[in-house]
Design a protein around this motif. Structure first.
Motif, PDB file in Angstrom:
ATOM      1  N   ARG A 129     -27.478 -56.584  22.240  1.00 52.76           N
ATOM      2  CA  ARG A 129     -26.464 -56.556  23.143  1.00 52.76           C
ATOM      3  C   ARG A 129     -25.111 -57.427  22.797  1.00 52.76           C
ATOM      4  NH1 ARG A 129     -26.016 -59.419  28.366  1.00 52.76           N
ATOM      5  NH2 ARG A 129     -25.190 -58.176  29.983  1.00 52.76           N
ATOM      6  N   ARG A 130     -25.414 -58.614  22.619  1.00 51.97           N
ATOM      7  CA  ARG A 130     -24.346 -59.727  22.283  1.00 51.97           C
ATOM      8  C   ARG A 130     -23.648 -59.141  21.174  1.00 51.97           C
ATOM      9  NH1 ARG A 130     -28.904 -63.088  22.899  1.00 51.97           N
ATOM     10  NH2 ARG A 130     -28.623 -64.316  24.761  1.00 51.97           N
TER      11      ARG A 130
ATOM     12  N   THR B 221     -30.986 -57.600  27.377  1.00 51.38           N
ATOM     13  CA  THR B 221     -30.624 -58.958  26.837  1.00 51.38           C
ATOM     14  C   THR B 221     -31.960 -59.355  26.083  1.00 51.38           C
ATOM     15  OG1 THR B 221     -31.287 -60.230  28.653  1.00 51.38           O
ATOM     16  CG2 THR B 221     -28.940 -59.668  28.487  1.00 51.38           C
TER      17      THR B 221
ATOM     18  N   ASP C  81     -30.174 -66.447  27.780  1.00 48.63           N
ATOM     19  CA  ASP C  81     -31.090 -66.105  26.684  1.00 48.63           C
ATOM     20  C   ASP C  81     -32.430 -65.371  27.052  1.00 48.63           C
ATOM     21  OD1 ASP C  81     -29.490 -66.698  24.920  1.00 48.63           O
ATOM     22  OD2 ASP C  81     -30.293 -68.523  24.543  1.00 48.63           O
TER      23      ASP C  81
ATOM     24  N   MET D 148     -24.170 -66.962  28.886  1.00 47.81           N
ATOM     25  CA  MET D 148     -24.790 -65.667  28.795  1.00 47.81           C
ATOM     26  C   MET D 148     -26.215 -66.060  28.648  1.00 47.81           C
ATOM     27  SD  MET D 148     -24.480 -62.345  26.348  1.00 47.81           S
ATOM     28  CE  MET D 148     -22.836 -62.293  26.948  1.00 47.81           C
TER      29      MET D 148
END
Length: 517
Positions: free
Chosen positions: A77-78, A190, A3, A1
């Motif tokens: 989001r994470r 993100t 950063d 994912m």
């Protein structure tokens, strides 16, 4: 994912936030309707059911500060995606549960997932909607999620539990978890990942809140100096000491006390704690069942207009008043109106028509939803920009403690006065009072568990019909809810009136700017 930080259109982002918030309320809106068939299917005792029902709220408090920290540092989001996976696993475990063990594990995982998700989205709004006008509208739309879920899913849950299976409701939770996951994946931005730091201080802060809520419940059930109550005090002391030790030893503790150093935030948190103690929707539901002979499912259908009014209050009344008056004056106005609304139960009697009780529920729902949204906006407006998640955690813990106080103290007042009134009326009529008083005791017993608090009550004890004297006695009990509510709302309005948001002039300026334009 990746950063790499990305941007999402505000409308799309807000839609995702509202849907995610709605999914976090699914279990709270439907759990009570699963209770009776779940007890029969799994062969659980009422004590085991009570133990299982305490788990989601305790898991929520345990994780609340940790969730706020992780959302701010690792990305909203994470964390929401991770929460949704816990939600799915927990809901699936409940769906497949064959006993108290699986049920407890499932409710614990789900409690973590839904609470962490709610805290993180509140913090996300603060970060992504910094401008006062857009922030007010964002929190107004966020506030509509709860009554929208309560508008639809209690009726769905009642139908599924009656005609399909209680497990079908748990399967709806699984679907909600997937909706939460894909909304976060597709609709949330993100953000760059930052080192989260140590995790002990927020964890022990959550454990301290768990001890508070447990003490409130145990002191009411077993006595102030009972072993369970004293054990809860012990939990609080241990958590406080350990949190203090880690806080002082860490060069950069993860638990930030900056929000609590702001007197304005402390005042608003007190208001947020006070409002849930009213517990009014619960008493309206009991009145519909006890005074008017409605089933729990029928009462849920009758409460649909009240939930519609709550949607209007959260989404439109709060936004319009904030735009015209500013956050502070809007909050004071709504709390004063709420105090006036709480005078309506003083007109209730055993012969009060049901339509008047429903009108009261509608007015209350609209005003209290608007007041709660304005209070949330005031809290997050006063919080430092980098403390969004942490401030949301304080908001969540204050609300949970307020719910516990409302469930324990307000039910004791209402049912205590109702029982006294009933016994007095029966003695005056020369009739035995033991059986009727036992009905009140059973209803109160179903209301004492903070984890079981809901806008919807448990079904009344089977085979009991309320006499005219019992209806009069319960109406007397509702009057004390009204009197106590007036005092609470006036106190909350006074506190809101003296608080001064850190950005007070800026928050109120946009109403004047719009007028000039």
């Amino acid at each position: 994912m990746s950063d790499v930080q990305t941007e999402i259109h505000p409308g799309r982002l807000l839609f995702g936030i509202c849907v995610i918030a709605g999914t976090t309320y699914l279990s709270f809106a439907t759990l009570n309707y699963m209770l009776t068939p779940m007890l029969a299917d799994l062969g659980l005792t009422s004590e085991q059911a009570g133990l299982a029902l305490t788990i989601p709220s305790l898991a929520a408090l345990l994780i609340v500060f940790l969730a706020g920290r992780l959302g701010d540092k690792l990305g909203h989001r994470r964390i929401i995606m991770a929460c949704s996976l816990l939600y799915i696993v927990g809901a699936a475990t409940v769906t497949l549960a064959q006993g108290i063990g699986m049920l407890s594990v499932g409710l614990f995982l789900q409690g973590i997932g839904v609470t962490a998700g709610e805290v993180v989205v509140i913090g996300l709004i603060a970060v992504r909607f910094p401008e006062p006008k857009s922030r007010a509208k964002a929190y107004a739309l966020f506030g509509m999620a709860l009554p929208t879920v309560y508008l639809i899913f209690p009726v769905v849950a009642g139908w599924l539990s009656t005609y399909v299976s209680w497990r079908a409701n748990a399967l709806v939770w699984v679907i909600g978890g997937f909706v939460m996951f894909f909304c976060a994946l597709l609709l949330l931005p993100t953000a760059k990942r930052q080192p989260p730091g140590e995790m002990w201080t927020p964890l022990f802060a959550g454990l301290f809140c768990v001890g508070i809520v447990q003490f409130i419940g145990h002191a009411a059930d077993y006595g102030l100096f009972s072993v369970p109550a004293l054990a809860s005090v012990g939990t609080m002391l241990v958590a406080f000491v350990l949190c203090t030790v880690f806080y002082r030893r860490s060069p950069e503790p993860s638990l930030s006390l900056e929000p609590m150093k702001n007197g304005n935030i402390t005042i608003v948190l007190t208001v947020i704690l006070l409002v849930p103690t009213l517990n009014t929707f619960f008493f309206v539901m009991v009145a519909l069942e006890y005074m008017f002979g409605q089933s729990a499912f029928e009462a849920a259908v009758l409460m649909v207009p009240a939930q519609l009014a709550s949607i209007i209050g959260a989404g439109f009344i709060s936004d319009r008043l904030t735009e015209r008056l500013g956050v502070k004056r809007a909050g004071v106005t709504l709390l004063l109106i709420l105090a006036a609304v709480m005078a309506i139960p003083l007109t209730f009697s055993g012969t009060t028509p049901m339509w008047w009780v429903l009108v009261y529920a509608c007015i209350f729902g609209g005003v209290v939803a608007g007041a709660e949204v304005v209070a949330l906006n005031a809290l997050m407006s006063s919080a430092p920009d980098e403390e969004g998640g942490n401030s949301a955690a304080f908001e969540g813990s204050a609300e949970e403690i307020g719910i516990a106080l409302g469930v324990v103290l307000m039910t004791a007042l209402v049912f205590g006065l109702g029982t006294y009134s009933l016994q007095t009326r029966l003695e005056a009529s020369g009739l035995p009072s033991d059986e009727a008083a036992q009905v009140f005791a059973e209803i109160q017993a179903n209301s004492d568990d903070p984890a079981a608090f809901s806008a919807y009550s448990h079904p009344l004890p089977d085979g009991q019909d309320a006499s005219d004297l019992e209806k009069e006695a319960f109406a007397d009990g509702l009057k004390v809810n009204g009197v106590a509510g007036i005092v609470i709302c006036l106190l909350a309005a006074g506190l809101f009136a003296v608080h001064r948001p850190q950005e007070g002039d800026e928050v109120e300026a946009y109403a004047e700017d719009d007028a000039e334009a």
